[in-house]
Design an enzyme around this catalytic site. Structure first.
Site, PDB file in Angstrom:
ATOM      1  CG  HIS A   1      -1.886   1.146   1.218  1.00 19.56           C
ATOM      2  ND1 HIS A   1      -3.126   1.042   0.613  1.00 19.56           N
ATOM      3  CD2 HIS A   1      -1.805   2.405   1.692  1.00 19.56           C
ATOM      4  CE1 HIS A   1      -3.763   2.198   0.730  1.00 19.56           C
ATOM      5  NE2 HIS A   1      -2.987   3.041   1.379  1.00 19.56           N
TER       6      HIS A   1
ATOM      7  CG  ASP B   1     -10.930   4.177   6.021  1.00 22.32           C
ATOM      8  OD1 ASP B   1     -10.424   5.125   6.647  1.00 22.32           O
ATOM      9  OD2 ASP B   1     -10.641   3.914   4.847  1.00 22.32           O
TER      10      ASP B   1
ATOM     11  CB  SER C   1      -7.424   5.628   7.189  1.00 22.99           C
ATOM     12  OG  SER C   1      -7.797   5.527   5.842  1.00 22.99           O
TER      13      SER C   1
ATOM     14  CE  LYS D   1      -8.211   2.227   3.470  1.00 19.48           C
ATOM     15  NZ  LYS D   1      -8.324   3.580   2.949  1.00 19.48           N
TER      16      LYS D   1
HETATM   17  N1  URA Z   1      -4.737   6.553   2.285  1.00 19.83           N
HETATM   18  C1  URA Z   1      -5.744   6.029   3.040  1.00 19.83           C
HETATM   19  O1  URA Z   1      -6.284   4.963   2.735  1.00 19.83           O
HETATM   20  N2  URA Z   1      -6.131   6.717   4.138  1.00 19.83           N
HETATM   21  C2  URA Z   1      -5.576   7.874   4.512  1.00 19.83           C
HETATM   22  O2  URA Z   1      -5.972   8.409   5.517  1.00 19.83           O
HETATM   23  C3  URA Z   1      -4.534   8.418   3.705  1.00 19.83           C
HETATM   24  C4  URA Z   1      -4.121   7.721   2.596  1.00 19.83           C
END
Ligand code: URA
Length: 435
Positions: free
Chosen positions: A91, A170, A192, A196
């Protein structure tokens, strides 16, 4: 009496406003209430601002992350899909020209891992992976659960949209933060992203934490704190997590914009492409393989021998796309040229991302369409000599009336200094953070 009756959002907001540590049951109640609508948008908005100013301790961040995971489903990849292969993911916190997921997912799958990439669309000056892939004729981002598992089984890699059930708290909160200037909070970014990724059910995660003008976090110290917070959250949830802090002062590669970035990614898969995109793709691939326990395979070889490209083609076809179809081309292009002589000492990522967005590559509101062909091609890198008339950028857009505004922004992106001035560039991979 139930918790619902005894708790009030206003008390939680006041506690955080006054710098107190929130209790576990306050956090659970608040996230559940926000997800089901009991806690109003304006209350969550005030709380997010209080968190931005007063922060959260690791225990609060941890509980907040858990509550967001619990707001939806948690995916478990079945053994018959994995067939002994590790599931690993990556990510990025978001940057300009960051197309790395496109070559990376099929590359790592071609080395023997399963890569379930549940990606997002872009907002603001940073592009979104789904918007890039949507430039490929026929490709679709929405897969059902069984389709996702079949593709992971047969191809090994999937890049698709997250279902509505994955950390819905989120999804709501991120949209709210985006319009209330509360994105840049380390506890909120960490929870956040990790809610996920933990809900997604992978065995290992590699984080690309961007630092610099084109990133959410501008300093190495802030990025390191974010990386450490996320690595700790991963460890708490049994998710092996490693983070690389990488430079985002200069855009990645030579393109920013959806179809343009697909073209550059395919060049990398074909064994070419810009050196920085190749370097970062390989650095992240090596971390993903190590975290998944795959040894003795050199991902650079999989780029050279075409197996990563084969996997890309199967991945695109499995989602309805035609990997051989011509990519959309813009209605018009416009070249921005240098007006002075010297050495280009700085190419600033943020104005490049902003110009691509102005040209139509990004959206201002979630419901806006994007132009597949819009964006910026960069012809120079820091350290190169320029003279009057040297092409700096080519702008692509279906709305050429925006060229002037984009060109004005791009003038701010370049610094040209007398030849001989030393050009200092940080390494692309600045630091590695692990548990
Ligand atoms: N990407 C995300 O998924 N959440 C954030 O808060 C910032 C970048």
């Amino acid at each position: 009496m139930t918790a619902e009756v005894t708790m009030r959002a206003v008390d939680v907001i006041r506690a955080k406003r006054d710098g107190q540590v929130l209790a576990d049951d306050q956090i659970d109640w608040l996230i559940a209430g926000y997800t089901d609508g009991t806690v109003a948008e304006e209350q969550m908005s005030a709380l997010a601002m209080a968190i931005l100013f007063n922060g959260m301790c690791q225990q609060e961040i941890s509980r907040w992350t858990e509550a967001m995971i619990a707001s939806g489903e948690r995916i478990r990849l079945p053994a018959e899909t994995l067939r002994g292969r590790p599931a690993v993911d990556k990510h990025s916190t978001g940057g300009v020209g960051d197309k790395i997921t496109l070559p990376l997912a099929p590359l790592v799958a071609s080395c023997g891992a399963v890569v379930p990439q549940l990606a997002g669309r872009g907002l603001g000056h940073t592009g979104g992976t789904l918007d890039k892939l949507a430039a490929i004729p026929g490709w679709r981002s929405a897969l059902t659960g069984p389709e996702l598992l079949r593709q992971l089984d047969e191809v090994g890699a999937v890049i698709c949209a997250a279902t509505g059930d994955l950390a819905p708290a989120d999804r709501k909160l991120y949209a709210l933060r985006d319009v209330t200037a509360t994105v840049e909070s380390i506890p909120l970014i960490a929870s956040s992203i990790m809610s996920k990724k933990i809900a997604e059910g992978t065995d290992g995660l590699v984080l690309d934490v961007k630092v610099g003008s084109g990133a959410f976090l501008k300093s190495v110290d802030q990025a390191r704190e974010l990386a450490r917070t996320m690595v700790a959250l991963g460890a708490e949830h049994g998710l092996r997590t490693v983070a690389l802090l990488t430079d985002m002062d200069t855009p990645l590669g030579q393109t920013a914009g959806n179809a343009l970035e697909v073209r550059e990614s395919v060049e990398v898969l074909a064994g070419g492409g810009p050196a920085d995109v190749v370097e970062l793709t390989l650095a992240l691939a090596r971390e993903m393989l190590a975290i998944g326990g795959i040894t003795g395979i050199d991902p650079a070889e999989r780029l050279r021998d075409g197996s990563a490209m084969d996997c890309w083609r199967r991945m695109i076809r499995a989602q309805g796309g035609d990997p051989d179809a011509p990519l959309p081309a813009a209605v018009e292009t416009h070249v921005v040229r240098a007006s002075t002589a010297g050495t280009l000492t700085r190419l600033d990522a943020y104005p490049v991302g902003l110009a691509a967005w102005i040209l139509g590559a990004g959206r201002a509101r979630r419901e806006d369409p994007v132009q597949a062909a819009a964006g910026v091609e960069t012809h120079v890198r820091p350290g190169l000599p320029v003279r009057p008339g040297t092409p700096l950028f080519t702008l692509h857009s279906d709305t050429p009336e925006r060229f002037d505004q984009a060109a004005t922004v791009l003038r701010e992106a370049v610094t040209i200094e007398p030849t001989g001035v030393p050009v200092e560039r940080p390494p692309l991979v600045i630091e590695r953070v692990s548990a």
